[in-house]
Design a protein around this motif. Structure first.
Motif, mmCIF file in Angstrom:
data_model
loop_
_atom_site.group_PDB
_atom_site.id
_atom_site.type_symbol
_atom_site.label_atom_id
_atom_site.label_comp_id
_atom_site.label_asym_id
_atom_site.label_seq_id
_atom_site.Cartn_x
_atom_site.Cartn_y
_atom_site.Cartn_z
ATOM 1 N N ARG A 21 -6.012 -10.070 -3.673
ATOM 2 C CA ARG A 21 -4.816 -9.291 -3.405
ATOM 3 C C ARG A 21 -5.030 -8.373 -2.203
ATOM 4 N NH1 ARG A 21 -4.603 -5.478 -7.345
ATOM 5 N NH2 ARG A 21 -4.984 -3.838 -5.840
ATOM 6 N N LEU A 22 -4.151 -8.480 -1.200
ATOM 7 C CA LEU A 22 -4.212 -7.598 -0.035
ATOM 8 C C LEU A 22 -3.224 -6.467 -0.247
ATOM 9 C CD1 LEU A 22 -5.428 -7.104 2.784
ATOM 10 C CD2 LEU A 22 -3.536 -8.443 3.744
ATOM 11 N N ASP A 23 -3.747 -5.264 -0.481
ATOM 12 C CA ASP A 23 -2.899 -4.119 -0.791
ATOM 13 C C ASP A 23 -2.153 -3.599 0.425
ATOM 14 O OD1 ASP A 23 -3.557 -4.008 -3.486
ATOM 15 O OD2 ASP A 23 -5.344 -2.806 -3.110
ATOM 16 N N ALA A 24 -2.835 -3.539 1.559
ATOM 17 C CA ALA A 24 -2.224 -2.930 2.736
ATOM 18 C C ALA A 24 -3.037 -3.257 3.977
ATOM 19 C CB ALA A 24 -2.119 -1.413 2.568
ATOM 20 N N VAL A 25 -2.368 -3.157 5.116
ATOM 21 C CA VAL A 25 -3.038 -3.161 6.409
ATOM 22 C C VAL A 25 -2.958 -1.738 6.942
ATOM 23 C CG1 VAL A 25 -2.986 -4.018 8.783
ATOM 24 C CG2 VAL A 25 -2.499 -5.573 6.884
ATOM 25 N N VAL A 26 -4.092 -1.137 7.208
ATOM 26 C CA VAL A 26 -4.149 0.242 7.682
ATOM 27 C C VAL A 26 -4.455 0.226 9.177
ATOM 28 C CG1 VAL A 26 -5.204 2.516 7.399
ATOM 29 C CG2 VAL A 26 -5.004 0.965 5.434
ATOM 30 N N VAL A 27 -3.527 0.743 9.963
ATOM 31 C CA VAL A 27 -3.703 0.807 11.418
ATOM 32 C C VAL A 27 -4.340 2.148 11.746
ATOM 33 C CG1 VAL A 27 -2.592 0.585 13.656
ATOM 34 C CG2 VAL A 27 -1.641 -0.620 11.681
ATOM 35 N N ASN A 28 -5.569 2.103 12.241
ATOM 36 C CA ASN A 28 -6.343 3.315 12.475
ATOM 37 C C ASN A 28 -6.229 3.782 13.926
ATOM 38 O OD1 ASN A 28 -8.067 5.395 11.752
ATOM 39 N ND2 ASN A 28 -9.930 4.220 12.131
ATOM 40 N N LYS A 29 -6.506 5.056 14.125
ATOM 41 C CA LYS A 29 -6.592 5.674 15.452
ATOM 42 C C LYS A 29 -5.292 5.551 16.242
ATOM 43 C CE LYS A 29 -11.577 4.825 15.662
ATOM 44 N NZ LYS A 29 -12.714 4.248 16.401
ATOM 45 N N VAL A 30 -4.175 5.816 15.544
ATOM 46 C CA VAL A 30 -2.868 5.822 16.208
ATOM 47 C C VAL A 30 -2.629 7.200 16.808
ATOM 48 C CG1 VAL A 30 -0.379 5.547 15.891
ATOM 49 C CG2 VAL A 30 -1.985 4.071 14.636
ATOM 50 N N LEU A 31 -2.277 7.245 18.078
ATOM 51 C CA LEU A 31 -2.059 8.530 18.750
ATOM 52 C C LEU A 31 -0.875 9.255 18.114
ATOM 53 C CD1 LEU A 31 -2.469 7.407 22.480
ATOM 54 C CD2 LEU A 31 -4.141 8.602 21.050
ATOM 55 N N PRO A 32 -1.027 10.540 17.795
ATOM 56 C CA PRO A 32 0.073 11.281 17.173
ATOM 57 C C PRO A 32 1.152 11.627 18.193
ATOM 58 C CG PRO A 32 -1.803 12.735 17.542
ATOM 59 C CD PRO A 32 -2.253 11.354 17.914
ATOM 60 N N ALA A 33 2.343 11.912 17.677
ATOM 61 C CA ALA A 33 3.438 12.347 18.553
ATOM 62 C C ALA A 33 3.131 13.724 19.124
ATOM 63 C CB ALA A 33 4.738 12.376 17.765
#
Length: 411
Positions: free
Chosen positions: A241-253
């Motif tokens: 089971r794949l719970d989620a894809v977590v996108v890391n190191k996203v630049l904040p607004a």
């Protein structure tokens, strides 16, 4: 303690995406919520201690133990080679004194000679984790896994070994050996039975969607879209089971800048826009799989204080994903009676490239391959007396239809 048993969270992803730090942050969030947590590193390039700012003692020839870093948080770096040496000694001890006038003398082997056998070390790590999950000591196991491609290959190891043993030394033959007059063969059969039991427990734990799930850690780059799609396809095919894809190191607004024409500000705004575009594409292509965002923290989060701050940013107050039912293939009758019956096997399989789909039949197993991954699916008893009549992909599902084989179908 959870009524369904210890939960297991696998963190997978390529190197450099912050997989270990996010695994640590999630483990700390579970601990903060009152859960008893063990975070274990299965990646032999262990960086768990580096992320936590903790030094694991490593004594040659011994299995590294569990260390406590917080009241409800324990950690361990699983050393597969040390496990192999330790378990091998047990096997040799069990077989010693049973006579080696004929056959192989296991005491003459060195554990290092077994490390080249495919999947041996990985299986031992999974067996160790399954034993942890069977203890009444932790509510959650957070696993920092090897890179995604390696981990998906490791997940196939239990079925591969069990299928191999069933073909070369079937259960009924092992049972006869345990009651035979050949003491060495009886001990060996008993040892194999212990291995089969342990590996079966590993397979069942990985396939239990109410207890075990995975999170794919990635970054907001265009190549991540295709990789995430392939991992989702492989996870579905392997029953994980794949719970989620977590996108890391996203630049904040950032607030509107005074000088939006400055090159540094232009770079920042353009890079953030590219990242958001990738995230939108991920959510579209992975319809049904949550895509979560972990913002860039600036300095690398190392040590308990930094990871505690990251744990709030990543998962908030409720780190546990929703639990689902089993993802095993479903079989249903579609039409007809007797030899005119039609049965359908339906399994979740969001194939990325339909041209890679391959089907085969080996005795009572259906062989399914897609996107570079293959799995043996044990057919339900009714389908073992049938032949394949056709197959199709239907909105993220593989549907294989069967009709009765007149030569074996009961009249």
């Amino acid at each position: 303690m959870s009524t369904t048993g210890t939960r297991v969270e696998l963190f997978i992803g390529k190197g450099g995406v912050g997989k270990t730090t996010l695994a640590c942050a999630t483990a700390m969030a579970y601990a903060r919520a009152g859960q008893r947590v063990l975070i274990a590193s299965l990646d032999q390039a262990h960086s768990l201690g580096d992320a936590l700012g903790f030094h694991f003692p490593h004594d040659p020839g011994t299995v590294t133990g569990i260390a406590k870093v917080l009241p409800d948080l324990d950690v361990i770096e699983v050393d597969s080679l040390a496990l192999l040496e330790d378990r091998f000694r047990d096997v040799v001890r069990a077989l010693s004194g049973t006579g080696h006038d004929h056959g192989i003398d296991l005491t003459a082997l060195d554990p290092a000679e077994l490390t080249g056998l495919p999947g041996v070390q990985e299986l031992l790590m999974l067996v160790e984790i399954t034993e942890f999950a069977g203890d009444d000591e932790w509510d959650v196991l957070v696993l920092d896994c090897p890179p995604s491609a390696d981990m998906l290959r490791i997940i196939t190891a239990p079925d591969t070994l069990l299928g191999y043993l069933e073909r070369v030394w079937p259960p009924h033959a092992r049972a006869m050996s345990t009651i035979g007059t050949d003491l060495r063969r009886a001990v060996l059969a008993s040892t194999v039975e212990r291995i089969v039991k342990a590996v079966t427990e590993v397979r069942d734990l990985l396939a239990d969607h109410t207890r075990t799930g995975a999170r794919l850690i990635t970054v907001a780059e265009r190549v991540a879209i295709a990789e995430s799609e392939r991992v989702r396809s492989a996870a579905a095919l392997l029953g994980l089971r794949l719970d989620a894809v977590v996108v890391n190191k996203v630049l904040p607004a950032v607030p509107p800048p005074d000088d939006a024409t400055h090159p540094a500000m232009q770079w920042y705004l353009n890079r953030r826009a590219e990242q958001l575009d990738v995230i939108d594409r991920l959510r579209y292509s992975l319809d049904g799989t949550p895509v979560l965002i972990a913002q860039h923290t600036g300095p690398e989060p190392v040590g308990l204080t930094s990871l505690a701050a990251l744990s709030y940013a990543v998962v908030g107050d409720d780190p546990a994903p929703p639990r689902t039912t089993s993802g095993e293939p479903m079989v249903r009758w579609e039409s007809g009676t007797g030899l005119q019956s039609v049965y359908a096997l339906r399994m979740h399989l969001p194939v990325v490239d339909p041209a890679t789909l391959r089907l085969g039949r080996v005795e009572d197993d259906l062989i399914v391959g897609a996107d570079g991954v293959r799995r043996r699916v044990r057919l339900a008893p009714v389908l073992r007396r049938c032949t394949v009549d056709g197959a199709e992909l239907d909105h993220g599902y593989l549907v294989v239809r069967f009709v009765p084989d007149p030569e074996v179908w009961p009249i």
